[in-house]
Design a protein around this motif. Sequence first.
Motif, PDB file in Angstrom:
ATOM      1  N   GLU A   1       0.821  -1.214   0.000  1.00  0.00           N
ATOM      2  CA  GLU A   1       0.000   0.000   0.000  1.00  0.00           C
ATOM      3  C   GLU A   1       0.848   1.254   0.000  1.00  0.00           C
ATOM      4  OE1 GLU A   1      -2.948   0.114   3.014  1.00  0.00           O
ATOM      5  OE2 GLU A   1      -3.917  -1.763   2.401  1.00  0.00           O
ATOM      6  N   LYS A   2       1.995   1.215   0.653  1.00  0.00           N
ATOM      7  CA  LYS A   2       2.820   2.415   0.760  1.00  0.00           C
ATOM      8  C   LYS A   2       3.794   2.564  -0.399  1.00  0.00           C
ATOM      9  CE  LYS A   2       2.351   2.509   5.772  1.00  0.00           C
ATOM     10  NZ  LYS A   2       3.022   2.347   7.093  1.00  0.00           N
ATOM     11  N   SER A   3       4.320   1.437  -0.881  1.00  0.00           N
ATOM     12  CA  SER A   3       5.295   1.498  -1.983  1.00  0.00           C
ATOM     13  C   SER A   3       4.634   1.486  -3.351  1.00  0.00           C
ATOM     14  CB  SER A   3       6.265   0.318  -1.894  1.00  0.00           C
ATOM     15  OG  SER A   3       5.583  -0.911  -2.140  1.00  0.00           O
ATOM     16  N   GLY A   4       3.441   0.875  -3.421  1.00  0.00           N
ATOM     17  CA  GLY A   4       2.795   0.676  -4.714  1.00  0.00           C
ATOM     18  C   GLY A   4       3.355  -0.503  -5.482  1.00  0.00           C
ATOM     19  N   PHE A   5       4.290  -1.239  -4.871  1.00  0.00           N
ATOM     20  CA  PHE A   5       4.913  -2.390  -5.535  1.00  0.00           C
ATOM     21  C   PHE A   5       4.205  -3.673  -5.124  1.00  0.00           C
ATOM     22  CE2 PHE A   5       8.032  -5.884  -5.415  1.00  0.00           C
ATOM     23  CZ  PHE A   5       8.402  -5.911  -6.752  1.00  0.00           C
ATOM     24  N   THR A   6       4.040  -4.584  -6.076  1.00  0.00           N
ATOM     25  CA  THR A   6       3.436  -5.885  -5.806  1.00  0.00           C
ATOM     26  C   THR A   6       4.460  -6.977  -6.047  1.00  0.00           C
ATOM     27  OG1 THR A   6       1.219  -5.131  -6.404  1.00  0.00           O
ATOM     28  CG2 THR A   6       1.609  -7.502  -6.460  1.00  0.00           C
ATOM     29  N   GLY A   7       4.631  -7.857  -5.063  1.00  0.00           N
ATOM     30  CA  GLY A   7       5.594  -8.940  -5.189  1.00  0.00           C
ATOM     31  C   GLY A   7       5.251 -10.079  -4.242  1.00  0.00           C
ATOM     32  N   ASP A   8       5.959 -11.172  -4.373  1.00  0.00           N
ATOM     33  CA  ASP A   8       5.708 -12.356  -3.545  1.00  0.00           C
ATOM     34  C   ASP A   8       6.514 -12.300  -2.253  1.00  0.00           C
ATOM     35  OD1 ASP A   8       3.905 -13.413  -5.341  1.00  0.00           O
ATOM     36  OD2 ASP A   8       5.379 -14.703  -6.339  1.00  0.00           O
ATOM     37  N   VAL A   9       5.923 -12.906  -1.228  1.00  0.00           N
ATOM     38  CA  VAL A   9       6.563 -13.011   0.086  1.00  0.00           C
ATOM     39  C   VAL A   9       6.395 -14.440   0.568  1.00  0.00           C
ATOM     40  CG1 VAL A   9       6.626 -12.163   2.460  1.00  0.00           C
ATOM     41  CG2 VAL A   9       5.969 -10.601   0.603  1.00  0.00           C
ATOM     42  N   TRP A  10       7.489 -15.040   1.052  1.00  0.00           N
ATOM     43  CA  TRP A  10       7.468 -16.372   1.649  1.00  0.00           C
ATOM     44  C   TRP A  10       7.576 -16.217   3.166  1.00  0.00           C
ATOM     45  CZ3 TRP A  10       9.194 -15.061  -2.981  1.00  0.00           C
ATOM     46  CH2 TRP A  10       8.912 -15.892  -4.079  1.00  0.00           C
ATOM     47  N   VAL A  11       6.929 -17.116   3.891  1.00  0.00           N
ATOM     48  CA  VAL A  11       6.938 -17.039   5.354  1.00  0.00           C
ATOM     49  C   VAL A  11       7.158 -18.423   5.939  1.00  0.00           C
ATOM     50  CG1 VAL A  11       5.580 -16.500   7.409  1.00  0.00           C
ATOM     51  CG2 VAL A  11       5.413 -15.028   5.405  1.00  0.00           C
ATOM     52  N   TRP A  12       7.939 -18.470   6.999  1.00  0.00           N
ATOM     53  CA  TRP A  12       8.114 -19.690   7.800  1.00  0.00           C
ATOM     54  C   TRP A  12       7.967 -19.315   9.263  1.00  0.00           C
ATOM     55  CZ3 TRP A  12      11.823 -20.829  11.579  1.00  0.00           C
ATOM     56  CH2 TRP A  12      11.894 -22.175  11.995  1.00  0.00           C
ATOM     57  N   VAL A  13       7.206 -20.114  10.011  1.00  0.00           N
ATOM     58  CA  VAL A  13       7.110 -19.890  11.455  1.00  0.00           C
ATOM     59  C   VAL A  13       7.652 -21.114  12.173  1.00  0.00           C
ATOM     60  CG1 VAL A  13       5.119 -18.351  11.231  1.00  0.00           C
ATOM     61  CG2 VAL A  13       4.751 -20.782  11.671  1.00  0.00           C
ATOM     62  N   PRO A  14       8.333 -20.926  13.308  1.00  0.00           N
ATOM     63  CA  PRO A  14       8.876 -22.064  14.062  1.00  0.00           C
ATOM     64  C   PRO A  14       7.746 -22.847  14.714  1.00  0.00           C
ATOM     65  CG  PRO A  14       9.110 -20.056  15.332  1.00  0.00           C
ATOM     66  CD  PRO A  14       8.582 -19.641  13.983  1.00  0.00           C
ATOM     67  N   LYS A  15       8.031 -24.069  15.106  1.00  0.00           N
ATOM     68  CA  LYS A  15       6.986 -24.900  15.697  1.00  0.00           C
ATOM     69  C   LYS A  15       6.490 -24.325  17.018  1.00  0.00           C
ATOM     70  CE  LYS A  15      10.379 -28.163  17.660  1.00  0.00           C
ATOM     71  NZ  LYS A  15      10.819 -29.583  17.655  1.00  0.00           N
ATOM     72  N   GLU A  16       7.317 -23.511  17.691  1.00  0.00           N
ATOM     73  CA  GLU A  16       6.886 -22.885  18.942  1.00  0.00           C
ATOM     74  C   GLU A  16       5.696 -21.954  18.728  1.00  0.00           C
ATOM     75  OE1 GLU A  16      11.153 -24.075  19.481  1.00  0.00           O
ATOM     76  OE2 GLU A  16       9.992 -23.079  17.903  1.00  0.00           O
ATOM     77  N   TYR A  17       5.551 -21.448  17.518  1.00  0.00           N
ATOM     78  CA  TYR A  17       4.473 -20.493  17.248  1.00  0.00           C
ATOM     79  C   TYR A  17       3.096 -21.107  17.487  1.00  0.00           C
ATOM     80  CZ  TYR A  17       1.964 -16.683  14.930  1.00  0.00           C
ATOM     81  OH  TYR A  17       1.117 -15.621  14.659  1.00  0.00           O
ATOM     82  N   ASP A  18       2.945 -22.396  17.220  1.00  0.00           N
ATOM     83  CA  ASP A  18       1.665 -23.076  17.434  1.00  0.00           C
ATOM     84  C   ASP A  18       1.630 -23.864  18.733  1.00  0.00           C
ATOM     85  OD1 ASP A  18      -0.005 -22.286  15.327  1.00  0.00           O
ATOM     86  OD2 ASP A  18       1.088 -23.563  13.923  1.00  0.00           O
ATOM     87  N   ASP A  19       2.593 -23.639  19.606  1.00  0.00           N
ATOM     88  CA  ASP A  19       2.598 -24.252  20.928  1.00  0.00           C
ATOM     89  C   ASP A  19       1.635 -23.463  21.820  1.00  0.00           C
ATOM     90  OD1 ASP A  19       3.182 -24.976  23.594  1.00  0.00           O
ATOM     91  OD2 ASP A  19       5.273 -25.420  23.105  1.00  0.00           O
ATOM     92  N   PRO A  20       0.643 -24.116  22.442  1.00  0.00           N
ATOM     93  CA  PRO A  20      -0.324 -23.392  23.282  1.00  0.00           C
ATOM     94  C   PRO A  20       0.316 -22.531  24.366  1.00  0.00           C
ATOM     95  CG  PRO A  20      -1.067 -25.636  22.901  1.00  0.00           C
ATOM     96  CD  PRO A  20       0.324 -25.548  22.340  1.00  0.00           C
ATOM     97  N   ARG A  21       1.511 -22.888  24.800  1.00  0.00           N
ATOM     98  CA  ARG A  21       2.173 -22.082  25.844  1.00  0.00           C
ATOM     99  C   ARG A  21       2.492 -20.679  25.364  1.00  0.00           C
ATOM    100  NH1 ARG A  21       7.371 -25.181  27.358  1.00  0.00           N
ATOM    101  NH2 ARG A  21       7.385 -25.372  25.075  1.00  0.00           N
ATOM    102  N   TYR A  22       2.613 -20.517  24.046  1.00  0.00           N
ATOM    103  CA  TYR A  22       2.982 -19.217  23.489  1.00  0.00           C
ATOM    104  C   TYR A  22       1.814 -18.529  22.780  1.00  0.00           C
ATOM    105  CZ  TYR A  22       7.818 -20.718  24.260  1.00  0.00           C
ATOM    106  OH  TYR A  22       8.991 -21.141  24.822  1.00  0.00           O
ATOM    107  N   ALA A  23       0.593 -18.987  23.064  1.00  0.00           N
ATOM    108  CA  ALA A  23      -0.576 -18.503  22.328  1.00  0.00           C
ATOM    109  C   ALA A  23      -0.808 -17.004  22.481  1.00  0.00           C
ATOM    110  CB  ALA A  23      -1.825 -19.265  22.765  1.00  0.00           C
ATOM    111  N   GLN A  24      -0.370 -16.429  23.587  1.00  0.00           N
ATOM    112  CA  GLN A  24      -0.574 -14.996  23.806  1.00  0.00           C
ATOM    113  C   GLN A  24       0.737 -14.208  23.715  1.00  0.00           C
ATOM    114  OE1 GLN A  24      -3.623 -14.179  23.817  1.00  0.00           O
ATOM    115  NE2 GLN A  24      -4.339 -16.287  24.039  1.00  0.00           N
TER     116      GLN A  24
END
Length: 359
Positions: A104-127
């Motif tokens: 929205e700010k640059s006006g450029f359109t491109g692809d983005v890849w994302v990886w999240v660690p397994k801790e991200y879906d660990d209930p202990r880290y939900a908040q």
Amino acid sequence: MQHDQQGDGSPMTEGGRRPHRLRMILISGGLALTLAAGGAAAYKFGLFSDIGDPVAFGKVQEKAATASEVLPEVLMPTGPAAEFVRTNRLPDGTQIAKTTLKGEKSGFTGDVWVWVPKEYDDPRYAQSGFPVLISLPGGRGYPTNYWGTGPGLGLQKAVSDGAAAGTSLPFILVMPVINGDTKHHFDGSDIPGQPRMGTWMAEDVPDFTKANFRTFTSRDGWGFMGSSSGGFGAFKHVLKHPDRFKAAIASGVDVVPDSPLWQGNRQAMDADNPEKLAAKLIDAKGPEVYINFQIGTAETGREKAEKFMKEYGRGPVHTRLQVIQDGEHNGKSYVRGMREGSLEWISKVMKAPTPEPGV
């Protein structure tokens, strides 16, 4: 009455036929074996692959948290949610996904890849929020990002292994394209008259990350890593926007802008020159930033990093050099350097996720 037998010892019925029930068992067994063999081959060759399927991150955050439940400095996903498709599934069960981002700010359109660690879906880290490393490639940097399309380079596994060993934070890796086409490099900058790649990486990509993931509100949760031209962008963005980003791992880099697209526009170049930016930060006495250079002994450029460190590695500009023995100018060497020290170093100056007690 005794039945005659065939040469293989199997009983015969009238007309020389096998009993119907036995025939069906044999047919069913053969079909099962055929399907099993075919299914194994199909999986081997990707015929049943889930690559390209939709992906949703953050299953543990489905229940919206109230303001009182959110930890200090944590920013829950602000939306709108992007549409991701899976591009790779790693042996530990984590996955890489891709989306197309219209900045929205640059006006450029491109692809983005994302990886999240397994801790991200660990209930202990939900908040809890998670630290982010915006990971920039060298080379063409368009239309792909090799940190996202080439998990064999080992970046994701280095973070996973480091998190398990306590030597790395469990970073979210956000891997955008860094150039506007395949013909030019843009120095990670808003070169006049060209796609605004500096704004794309320093504003649109972080905004996209905040919209989709649990992050931190302070700069302590935001950093860059990159190699070659991506390494230049990585530490340049930290020096230019120290209020937003705290640290960078910059591998095999140049230390001044050199794209021919500047066409000699010295004033514009100086606004994206790490030497000028570092000097300005030193004069202002902060905020403090942390730059970890990496260089292999089998590549050139070490003298540039050491010269920059000698001249500008003071006051609020903290620098470090990771020398990679026999390291070459490539991603695998730089990931090895990260394993050997750089990930641990940057993890000590960035904010860690906080598990919820008793979960």
